[in-house]
Structures are given as structure tokens and as C-alpha cells.
Design an enzyme around this catalytic site. Sequence first.
Site, PDB file in Angstrom:
ATOM      1  N   GLU A 167       3.262   2.483 -12.684  1.00  0.00           N
ATOM      2  CA  GLU A 167       1.988   3.003 -13.210  1.00  0.00           C
ATOM      3  C   GLU A 167       2.049   4.438 -13.723  1.00  0.00           C
ATOM      4  OE1 GLU A 167      -0.785   2.267 -10.041  1.00  0.00           O
ATOM      5  OE2 GLU A 167      -0.554   0.096 -10.175  1.00  0.00           O
ATOM      6  N   GLU A 275       2.902  -9.232 -10.047  1.00  0.00           N
ATOM      7  CA  GLU A 275       1.831  -9.168  -9.033  1.00  0.00           C
ATOM      8  C   GLU A 275       0.692 -10.085  -9.441  1.00  0.00           C
ATOM      9  OE1 GLU A 275       0.754  -5.098  -8.060  1.00  0.00           O
ATOM     10  OE2 GLU A 275       2.790  -4.385  -8.399  1.00  0.00           O
TER      11      GLU A 275
HETATM   12  C1  GLA Z   1      -0.684  -2.019  -7.463  1.00  0.00           C
HETATM   13  C2  GLA Z   1       0.623  -1.787  -6.736  1.00  0.00           C
HETATM   14  C3  GLA Z   1       0.824  -2.762  -5.610  1.00  0.00           C
HETATM   15  C4  GLA Z   1      -0.439  -2.951  -4.807  1.00  0.00           C
HETATM   16  C5  GLA Z   1      -1.568  -3.328  -5.715  1.00  0.00           C
HETATM   17  C6  GLA Z   1      -2.848  -3.540  -4.944  1.00  0.00           C
HETATM   18  O1  GLA Z   1      -0.640  -3.073  -8.302  1.00  0.00           O
HETATM   19  O2  GLA Z   1       1.725  -1.862  -7.584  1.00  0.00           O
HETATM   20  O3  GLA Z   1       1.826  -2.297  -4.772  1.00  0.00           O
HETATM   21  O4  GLA Z   1      -0.729  -1.788  -4.114  1.00  0.00           O
HETATM   22  O5  GLA Z   1      -1.772  -2.273  -6.619  1.00  0.00           O
HETATM   23  O6  GLA Z   1      -2.635  -4.037  -3.709  1.00  0.00           O
END
Ligand code: GLA
Length: 366
Positions: A167, A275
Amino acid sequence: MITINFKKRKFYLLTLLVLVFSLALNINTAPVQAGSDELPSLHEAYSEYFSIGAAVNSSTINTHRNLIEKHFNSLTAENEMKFDHLQPREGFFTFSRADEIVKLARENNMKVRGHVLVWHSQTPDWVFVDKGKTASREVLLERMENHIKTVVERYKDDVYAWDVVNEAISDDGYQTHREDSPWYQIIGEDYIAEAFRIAHEADPEARLFYNDYNAVQPQKMNKIYNMLKGLLEDGVPVHGIGIQGHWDISSPSVIDIMQAIEKYASLGLEVQITELDISVFPWNDRRKLAEPTAEMLEKQNKRYQALFNLFKRYQDELTGVILWGVADDSTWKDNHPVQGRKDWPLLFDEDHQPKGAFWEVIQAAE
Ligand code: GLA
């Protein structure tokens, strides 16, 4: 003669009825258990295409072990490999929780994705402070190097890929980098390149990823793409892009996802959906519900089906799809800082039973 035949027919009819009845009863009282042998395994269904992973944590590796062992061939630590977990105080490393996850993967021949080395969040304050003041660029670079080396070298034999930087790109149209990140503020934008170089030195075999959310939203995608292109042109060892995939039943569009996969892959990078979870609420729905409606679940089914059809189509570019959690009874979305409500985003329900979406995903593999 006729009477005997009639009796016989009556007997057969009765037996058939009893059989049908007991079968129906059996189905009602004994649902197929999610970890059981009768259920197809997710990762086996996708074995020809890409690995299927799950984010797990110290409790789900016990409470959800059957599901994890049966359906996934790649694990990501939900929190246990983040900076604040691994090095809560300077030089004081705590590996035991991360080790447990690695051990489970080892015992089951699963891969491990390391998550995450450098991120503005879940990093302890001490990292950015030195003698009561903001740390200097040199001090922070040294701390970054020490952390990455210690962690990556420790898991060299088990972790095949790392999210090196998470990020770093801004959602703001006027900024490229996330300028409120202390990494950016103290080191400058080359903290990204430095992190990748150090990680590569620590484990030259590891696949190194840049990971972000909104990574398929066209404007942010272009910024990420340009950043990665620049890194590659400078010879920085970046091997992949992680598209997070915290999505919902209505957005982002399949076209946006498709274009992003193509664009990132055009740089020669491997692409992973790192994710994935699909909220049953559209993004602008702020309601809290005790249960998802049938209509929401139906939309979720269709959405998972469309996504996995797309992923399968891009099997040459995609090397992994990782769900962010195992079952709906334990997901970060329930504790989301803004929504904080039940969300039911995964493929198994709160009783660990396969949802309609699970069957859609299995069918998409066929
Ligand atoms: C982001 C992070 C993850 C997690 C999510 C929410 O995507 O990369 O590690 O913390 O937020 O749980």
C-alpha cells in the site's frame, strides 16, 4: 396369479417409498461436512491453474484446521508476520506465532506467502523514533534492513514469496505515493526500491511482490503500473503484483479486473489475487443485518462464479488466488473500522459448511 403380482407390486412400491424416505431423511440429518472426503477440494479443483490460498491466524489454524488442510495449498499469516508482531521492540523478535503457521504449512506440503515486510500500518512507533525525535533516513534504512534480513533469512526455506511493500501508492488523484507514510516521509520514495533490494539479497530465490488495494481501479492502477515499470527499468528485483481483492457483490467490474491483470502482466510480472473476500453488501449499503438475504447470497454466488471464470481465463498470468480468511465465522470484515458488521464474504458459512459460492467456484474450475 393376478393377486400375487399385485401383492408383489405393492411390496416393491412400499420398499421404494421407504428407501426414498430414508434417503431424504439421511440428507436432511447428515449434511456433507466441509472437511469431509465427499466434498471436492478447492485447491485440487484448481491444481492445473494456480494455487488456492487462505489467510489464517493463530486461532483459525486450530478452529478451522479441517477446512484449511482440505481446501488450501498456500497459507498467508493474517497478522503474525507483520512488523508489530515480529519485532514489537527494537531487536526483540517474537517468531512463535508465525512459526506455528509455517509448521502447519510444512506438515501439509503447503506454500507460504510472507506478508508483509514494509507497510505504514501495524508497524510499531519505535521504528520511526530515535532518541525522542523522528528517526533519520540512515537510522530508518538500517532498521528496515535489519528487520527484512532477520525475517526473510529465518523463513528462507518455507516462504516462497514475500509482500515486500504494501500500500505505498495513494488513492488521492493529486498524489502518486502515499505521502503520509512515515517510510515515505523519512526515507523518501526510494524506500520501496531499497526494501526490494534488501529482500532479494536476503533470499535470492524468493518471489518479491508489491501488494495494494484498489489496484484495479484505473487511475490507481496506472500509478502502480508506472511505479513498477520504473522499478523494473532501474533493475529493482520485483517479480509480482498482489491485487488485494477486498471487493463486494457489485464492484469493481470484471472488465477493470481483467484490464489490470493484462496491464500488470505486460510488465512481465506474475499476478496474484492476494486478499480475496466478497462482501454481500454493495459498497454504498451501510445497513447492518442479522442474516444475509437470499438475494444477496445469490449475487455473491454469481460474483464468485464470474471472478473464478475470469481467473481461470488468465491462468498464464495468475499464479495464486488467496482468500482473506477461511469461513464466515471469523473474518476481519466483521471488525472493520468503518462498517463493523457481519459481512459473510467467504466460501464457507459460520458453521463451516460450503456455501453456494463454494459450489460456483468448484464448477468454474470444470
Ligand atoms: C490490508 C492488509 C492486510 C489486512 C487487511 C485487512 O489489506 O494488507 O494485511 O490487514 O488490510 O484485514
